[in-house]
Write a protein that holds these residues in place. Sequence first.
Motif, PDB file in Angstrom:
ATOM      1  N   GLY A   1      40.816  40.469   6.292  1.00 48.68           N
ATOM      2  CA  GLY A   1      40.189  40.494   7.604  1.00 48.68           C
ATOM      3  C   GLY A   1      41.183  40.767   8.705  1.00 48.68           C
ATOM      4  O   GLY A   1      42.362  40.428   8.600  1.00 48.68           O
ATOM      5  N   ILE A   2      40.705  41.393   9.793  1.00 46.94           N
ATOM      6  CA  ILE A   2      41.588  41.721  10.912  1.00 46.94           C
ATOM      7  C   ILE A   2      40.807  41.632  12.216  1.00 46.94           C
ATOM      8  O   ILE A   2      39.600  41.889  12.249  1.00 46.94           O
ATOM      9  CB  ILE A   2      42.207  43.136  10.751  1.00 46.94           C
TER      10      ILE A   2
ATOM     11  N   THR B   1      43.846  37.772   8.082  1.00 48.63           N
ATOM     12  CA  THR B   1      43.627  36.708   7.109  1.00 48.63           C
ATOM     13  C   THR B   1      44.388  37.024   5.836  1.00 48.63           C
ATOM     14  O   THR B   1      44.520  38.178   5.446  1.00 48.63           O
ATOM     15  CB  THR B   1      42.136  36.532   6.775  1.00 48.63           C
ATOM     16  N   ASP B   2      44.884  35.979   5.183  1.00 47.09           N
ATOM     17  CA  ASP B   2      45.740  36.146   4.016  1.00 47.09           C
ATOM     18  C   ASP B   2      45.292  35.168   2.936  1.00 47.09           C
ATOM     19  O   ASP B   2      45.338  33.955   3.131  1.00 47.09           O
ATOM     20  CB  ASP B   2      47.202  35.872   4.413  1.00 47.09           C
ATOM     21  N   GLN B   3      44.854  35.693   1.797  1.00 49.94           N
ATOM     22  CA  GLN B   3      44.382  34.853   0.695  1.00 49.94           C
ATOM     23  C   GLN B   3      45.473  34.727  -0.359  1.00 49.94           C
ATOM     24  O   GLN B   3      45.758  35.659  -1.098  1.00 49.94           O
ATOM     25  CB  GLN B   3      43.125  35.456   0.067  1.00 49.94           C
ATOM     26  N   ARG B   4      46.098  33.573  -0.409  1.00 50.43           N
ATOM     27  CA  ARG B   4      47.158  33.326  -1.386  1.00 50.43           C
ATOM     28  C   ARG B   4      46.625  32.365  -2.441  1.00 50.43           C
ATOM     29  O   ARG B   4      46.258  31.243  -2.131  1.00 50.43           O
ATOM     30  CB  ARG B   4      48.382  32.705  -0.716  1.00 50.43           C
TER      31      ARG B   4
ATOM     32  N   LYS C   1      39.882  30.189   1.206  1.00 50.44           N
ATOM     33  CA  LYS C   1      39.754  31.636   0.997  1.00 50.44           C
ATOM     34  C   LYS C   1      39.225  32.278   2.273  1.00 50.44           C
ATOM     35  O   LYS C   1      38.047  32.621   2.373  1.00 50.44           O
ATOM     36  CB  LYS C   1      38.838  31.952  -0.184  1.00 50.44           C
ATOM     37  N   PRO C   2      40.098  32.476   3.270  1.00 58.39           N
ATOM     38  CA  PRO C   2      39.658  33.115   4.519  1.00 58.39           C
ATOM     39  C   PRO C   2      39.347  34.580   4.293  1.00 58.39           C
ATOM     40  O   PRO C   2      40.098  35.294   3.631  1.00 58.39           O
ATOM     41  CB  PRO C   2      40.865  32.924   5.444  1.00 58.39           C
ATOM     42  N   THR C   3      38.238  35.018   4.824  1.00 55.17           N
ATOM     43  CA  THR C   3      37.822  36.409   4.620  1.00 55.17           C
ATOM     44  C   THR C   3      37.785  37.184   5.927  1.00 55.17           C
ATOM     45  O   THR C   3      38.561  38.102   6.134  1.00 55.17           O
ATOM     46  CB  THR C   3      36.446  36.447   3.929  1.00 55.17           C
TER      47      THR C   3
ATOM     48  N   VAL D   1      37.309  31.824  11.787  1.00 51.46           N
ATOM     49  CA  VAL D   1      37.665  32.334  10.464  1.00 51.46           C
ATOM     50  C   VAL D   1      36.639  31.871   9.437  1.00 51.46           C
ATOM     51  O   VAL D   1      36.400  30.666   9.292  1.00 51.46           O
ATOM     52  CB  VAL D   1      39.067  31.843  10.044  1.00 51.46           C
ATOM     53  N   THR D   2      36.023  32.807   8.716  1.00 46.09           N
ATOM     54  CA  THR D   2      35.099  32.442   7.643  1.00 46.09           C
ATOM     55  C   THR D   2      35.879  32.086   6.386  1.00 46.09           C
ATOM     56  O   THR D   2      36.923  32.676   6.098  1.00 46.09           O
ATOM     57  CB  THR D   2      34.132  33.597   7.328  1.00 46.09           C
TER      58      THR D   2
END
Length: 351
Positions: A138-139, A190-193, A227-229, A241-242
Amino acid sequence: MSEKKATKDDKKKEEGGEKEVKKVKFGGRGSRKNQFLSPTGVAVSESSEIFVADSLNERIAVCDTRGKVVRAFNTVAKRQPFRPHDVSVDKDGNLWVVGTMFEVKKKAYIRQNLLAQFSNAGRFLTKIDLPLTGVTSGIAMRADIKHVRVQATSEGKSSKKKKKGGEPNKSEEENDGLENFTNSVEVVVTDQRTRMVERKGYSESCVTVYTPDGTPVKVVGPRNTRKPTGVAVNQKGDLYVTDSWLHCVHVFMEGRDVTKKYKKFGSFGSGDGQLDSPHGICLDRQGDVIVVDRGNWRVSVFNSEGKFLRHVITDMQDLCAVAAGPNFLVVTCVGHCGTDTATIIPYSNDK
């Protein structure tokens, strides 16, 4: 008399870019000009141009409010194509695209996350390499936000500088180690690690704010997000942030200690105000929060405080991304059964 007045009002709306729109569905799976392959992101410019991140086709499709693709350009950064995940428009009309680049070096498959800036016409402007920690999906843009950044100083030393003659610099004395920034443009990603712990997925996700030259401003959410999307920003600079794992929307407030001043809304379920795997998110011109409730096949509207207002759509499967225009929404659908479409929907704050 009333007919003439209505005609004048209609002309004003058209001149202001608020032409009447009708619901239209377009696209479909494929690589032709009017087709998409995984349209995972969407944005709308001030002039109501619609930009779709056509991920697997490695391009940005530019559409009008009738659903016609008027032009498209390939997402290429320094001669290297990449897959766009999401797109946003800054205050100058330029596009910021977050995506993933795949390269083969020495028979090894290398993946790299990046931010790229393009002009409205698709000319490549700049590229920012991002740490490869997971999926950057996401941006959003933060524009014209007044905020304060703390300068790093050595312990036991004053940050005040002195002029010649031993007198302290007045401006430095007033800043006292703080820099004030106004009219800044920042990019929020958003960054999903995710890593495995005892055969279970454990997330260390976050949201990172960058300046256009690639300098990280701050990181929020490592303790809150899973898990931000999607991400959206209001005029105050608050981040919405979802989170598709926690089934909620996180709110990180600008100018506050986010580890202490933080809130969220939504919970798992199918009732009004509840969410199931929320994905895309945006704000309308009144500041209401529009959320793609992917698991419930609907798009929901909340006010800025997280109070549920209404549903816009209740029967659309494989929802992915959403963007708001002056009087319409654009929703993309990404599915495994050939559903790669975008839909323009008339929208009003009064309904």
